[in-house]
Design a protein around this motif. Structure first.
Motif, PDB file in Angstrom:
ATOM      1  N   ASP A   8      11.461   2.104   7.905  1.00 16.44           N
ATOM      2  CA  ASP A   8      11.002   1.427   9.112  1.00 16.44           C
ATOM      3  C   ASP A   8       9.808   2.158   9.724  1.00 16.44           C
ATOM      4  O   ASP A   8       8.839   1.527  10.178  1.00 16.44           O
ATOM      5  CB  ASP A   8      12.145   1.329  10.132  1.00 16.44           C
ATOM      6  CG  ASP A   8      12.688   2.700  10.534  1.00 16.44           C
ATOM      7  OD1 ASP A   8      12.633   3.629   9.700  1.00 16.44           O
ATOM      8  OD2 ASP A   8      13.148   2.828  11.684  1.00 16.44           O
ATOM      9  N   PHE A   9       9.848   3.490   9.689  1.00 14.41           N
ATOM     10  CA  PHE A   9       8.713   4.269  10.189  1.00 14.41           C
ATOM     11  C   PHE A   9       7.498   4.111   9.284  1.00 14.41           C
ATOM     12  O   PHE A   9       6.354   4.038   9.751  1.00 14.41           O
ATOM     13  CB  PHE A   9       9.118   5.740  10.283  1.00 14.41           C
ATOM     14  CG  PHE A   9       8.042   6.636  10.812  1.00 14.41           C
ATOM     15  CD1 PHE A   9       7.542   6.467  12.088  1.00 14.41           C
ATOM     16  CD2 PHE A   9       7.524   7.656  10.022  1.00 14.41           C
ATOM     17  CE1 PHE A   9       6.533   7.295  12.579  1.00 14.41           C
ATOM     18  CE2 PHE A   9       6.532   8.489  10.501  1.00 14.41           C
ATOM     19  CZ  PHE A   9       6.037   8.304  11.785  1.00 14.41           C
ATOM     20  N   THR A  10       7.747   4.014   7.978  1.00 14.52           N
ATOM     21  CA  THR A  10       6.666   3.816   7.016  1.00 14.52           C
ATOM     22  C   THR A  10       5.928   2.512   7.295  1.00 14.52           C
ATOM     23  O   THR A  10       4.690   2.472   7.331  1.00 14.52           O
ATOM     24  CB  THR A  10       7.214   3.804   5.578  1.00 14.52           C
ATOM     25  OG1 THR A  10       7.884   5.035   5.313  1.00 14.52           O
ATOM     26  CG2 THR A  10       6.090   3.612   4.570  1.00 14.52           C
ATOM     27  N   TYR A  11       6.668   1.420   7.477  1.00 11.12           N
ATOM     28  CA  TYR A  11       6.051   0.125   7.775  1.00 11.12           C
ATOM     29  C   TYR A  11       5.334   0.146   9.122  1.00 11.12           C
ATOM     30  O   TYR A  11       4.311  -0.524   9.314  1.00 11.12           O
ATOM     31  CB  TYR A  11       7.111  -0.978   7.761  1.00 11.12           C
ATOM     32  CG  TYR A  11       7.742  -1.188   6.406  1.00 11.12           C
ATOM     33  CD1 TYR A  11       6.964  -1.196   5.247  1.00 11.12           C
ATOM     34  CD2 TYR A  11       9.116  -1.373   6.277  1.00 11.12           C
ATOM     35  CE1 TYR A  11       7.536  -1.376   4.003  1.00 11.12           C
ATOM     36  CE2 TYR A  11       9.697  -1.562   5.024  1.00 11.12           C
ATOM     37  CZ  TYR A  11       8.906  -1.554   3.891  1.00 11.12           C
ATOM     38  OH  TYR A  11       9.475  -1.731   2.659  1.00 11.12           O
ATOM     39  N   PHE A 174      -6.501  11.761   6.107  1.00 12.99           N
ATOM     40  CA  PHE A 174      -5.728  12.955   6.434  1.00 12.99           C
ATOM     41  C   PHE A 174      -5.640  13.159   7.946  1.00 12.99           C
ATOM     42  O   PHE A 174      -4.596  13.572   8.471  1.00 12.99           O
ATOM     43  CB  PHE A 174      -6.352  14.187   5.767  1.00 12.99           C
ATOM     44  CG  PHE A 174      -5.562  15.443   5.944  1.00 12.99           C
ATOM     45  CD1 PHE A 174      -4.434  15.686   5.180  1.00 12.99           C
ATOM     46  CD2 PHE A 174      -5.946  16.385   6.882  1.00 12.99           C
ATOM     47  CE1 PHE A 174      -3.694  16.845   5.346  1.00 12.99           C
ATOM     48  CE2 PHE A 174      -5.219  17.553   7.054  1.00 12.99           C
ATOM     49  CZ  PHE A 174      -4.090  17.781   6.281  1.00 12.99           C
ATOM     50  N   HIS A 175      -6.724  12.868   8.639  1.00 15.74           N
ATOM     51  CA  HIS A 175      -6.739  12.983  10.096  1.00 15.74           C
ATOM     52  C   HIS A 175      -5.718  12.037  10.709  1.00 15.74           C
ATOM     53  O   HIS A 175      -4.993  12.394  11.651  1.00 15.74           O
ATOM     54  CB  HIS A 175      -8.138  12.678  10.623  1.00 15.74           C
ATOM     55  CG  HIS A 175      -8.287  12.841  12.101  1.00 15.74           C
ATOM     56  ND1 HIS A 175      -7.979  11.837  12.999  1.00 15.74           N
ATOM     57  CD2 HIS A 175      -8.715  13.898  12.853  1.00 15.74           C
ATOM     58  CE1 HIS A 175      -8.212  12.256  14.222  1.00 15.74           C
ATOM     59  NE2 HIS A 175      -8.649  13.500  14.163  1.00 15.74           N
ATOM     60  N   ALA A 176      -5.643  10.802  10.183  1.00 18.62           N
ATOM     61  CA  ALA A 176      -4.684   9.822  10.690  1.00 18.62           C
ATOM     62  C   ALA A 176      -3.250  10.278  10.443  1.00 18.62           C
ATOM     63  O   ALA A 176      -2.380  10.134  11.312  1.00 18.62           O
ATOM     64  CB  ALA A 176      -4.930   8.462  10.036  1.00 18.62           C
ATOM     65  N   ALA A 177      -3.003  10.840   9.243  1.00 18.07           N
ATOM     66  CA  ALA A 177      -1.653  11.312   8.918  1.00 18.07           C
ATOM     67  C   ALA A 177      -1.232  12.449   9.846  1.00 18.07           C
ATOM     68  O   ALA A 177      -0.086  12.497  10.321  1.00 18.07           O
ATOM     69  CB  ALA A 177      -1.595  11.772   7.467  1.00 18.07           C
ATOM     70  N   THR A 178      -2.150  13.357  10.124  1.00 18.70           N
ATOM     71  CA  THR A 178      -1.847  14.465  11.019  1.00 18.70           C
ATOM     72  C   THR A 178      -1.577  13.963  12.432  1.00 18.70           C
ATOM     73  O   THR A 178      -0.668  14.443  13.124  1.00 18.70           O
ATOM     74  CB  THR A 178      -3.005  15.476  11.038  1.00 18.70           C
ATOM     75  OG1 THR A 178      -3.245  15.939   9.695  1.00 18.70           O
ATOM     76  CG2 THR A 178      -2.686  16.664  11.928  1.00 18.70           C
ATOM     77  N   TYR A 185       6.421  13.544  15.410  1.00 18.02           N
ATOM     78  CA  TYR A 185       7.117  14.718  14.885  1.00 18.02           C
ATOM     79  C   TYR A 185       7.784  14.419  13.534  1.00 18.02           C
ATOM     80  O   TYR A 185       8.863  14.913  13.234  1.00 18.02           O
ATOM     81  CB  TYR A 185       8.168  15.226  15.889  1.00 18.02           C
ATOM     82  CG  TYR A 185       7.571  15.650  17.203  1.00 18.02           C
ATOM     83  CD1 TYR A 185       6.921  16.873  17.323  1.00 18.02           C
ATOM     84  CD2 TYR A 185       7.627  14.805  18.304  1.00 18.02           C
ATOM     85  CE1 TYR A 185       6.350  17.254  18.540  1.00 18.02           C
ATOM     86  CE2 TYR A 185       7.051  15.178  19.521  1.00 18.02           C
ATOM     87  CZ  TYR A 185       6.420  16.403  19.620  1.00 18.02           C
ATOM     88  OH  TYR A 185       5.851  16.773  20.815  1.00 18.02           O
ATOM     89  N   ARG A 186       7.091  13.598  12.748  1.00 13.40           N
ATOM     90  CA  ARG A 186       7.535  13.290  11.377  1.00 13.40           C
ATOM     91  C   ARG A 186       6.316  13.356  10.468  1.00 13.40           C
ATOM     92  O   ARG A 186       5.336  12.638  10.678  1.00 13.40           O
ATOM     93  CB  ARG A 186       8.165  11.889  11.297  1.00 13.40           C
ATOM     94  CG  ARG A 186       9.515  11.744  11.976  1.00 13.40           C
ATOM     95  CD  ARG A 186      10.182  10.447  11.567  1.00 13.40           C
ATOM     96  NE  ARG A 186      10.438  10.390  10.142  1.00 13.40           N
ATOM     97  CZ  ARG A 186      11.539  10.841   9.563  1.00 13.40           C
ATOM     98  NH1 ARG A 186      12.497  11.390  10.290  1.00 13.40           N
ATOM     99  NH2 ARG A 186      11.701  10.756   8.254  1.00 13.40           N
TER     100      ARG A 186
END
Length: 225
Positions: A8-11, A174-178, A185-186
């Protein structure tokens, strides 16, 4: 619990990650286009009749190649304003990538030109061909297939180095993922998605480059026959 994968967090974060992917592709594409042109300029600068210019350009190329891309990004973005050079993060990223990889591409071009047999140059001089005609019709068609593998490698290299742009605030993958990881906090899902997206884009790109190389070599072989 944070070590468990949450679909659910992935989507939920997928749209943001895909948008950042577009920024990454754009950054790599624009940076590579600049590097291709800069590489040609550096190549020409090292092949002029003037020894002083040749040496100066050569030293510039060696200096840029010998310093890390990250240091160049930081210097232009953070130190540049002290000398009146104020650029946005995107402009800084494109200029730095273009200059950095342009030096490597200039060496690819130089090696490709040196791969053309000297007899071809001598024959062109004997036939009194102009320099422009010699390059355009004789040398470059033979040098291009030699240069393709190196040019392709640096295209993939630029793409893989785009995460460095996050250090100056460029909103790439990578900036978006960070950002997503820090906000929720995941980090498991966003960083895993970064790796998967890079694989999805890098592998087809490498395969496409190899296919282009085979096609050009095949066409060149037919032309010789």
């Amino acid at each position: 619990m944070n070590a468990e994968w949450r679909w659910d967090f992935t989507y939920e974060i997928l749209p943001k990650m895909l948008w950042a992917t577009l920024n990454t592709i754009m950054a790599a594409g624009i940076g590579y286009a600049i590097a291709v042109v800069v590489g040609l300029i550096f190549l020409i600068g090292q092949r002029t009749p003037y020894r002083v210019i040749n040496i100066l350009v050569r030293e510039i190329v060696e200096f840029i190649r010998s310093t890390p891309l990250l240091i160049q990004l930081f210097f232009l973005y953070f130190v540049g304003p002290q000398f009146g050079i104020i650029l946005s993060a995107w402009v800084t990223a494109m200029i730095t990538i273009g200059l950095h990889f342009g030096t490597y591409l200039s060496e690819v071009y130089r090696g490709a030109l040196e791969g053309v047999p000297k007899s071809q140059w001598e024959a062109c001089r004997a036939l009194n061909f102009t320099t422009l005609y010699t390059y355009r019709r004789i040398v470059l068609p033979q040098a291009f297939p030699i240069a393709i593998p190196g040019m392709g490698n640096y295209l993939v290299g630029i793409f893989k180095d785009t995460p460095l742009l996050s250090t100056i605030g460029v909103a790439e993958l990578f900036h978006a993922a960070t950002s997503v990881g820090g906000e929720h906090y995941r980090y498991l899902e966003p960083y895993t998605m970064v790796g998967i997206i890079f694989l999805i884009l890098s592998i087809p790109a490498a395969m496409g480059i190899r296919k282009l190389e085979r096609s050009v070599n095949k066409a060149q072989g037919k032309a010789k026959n």
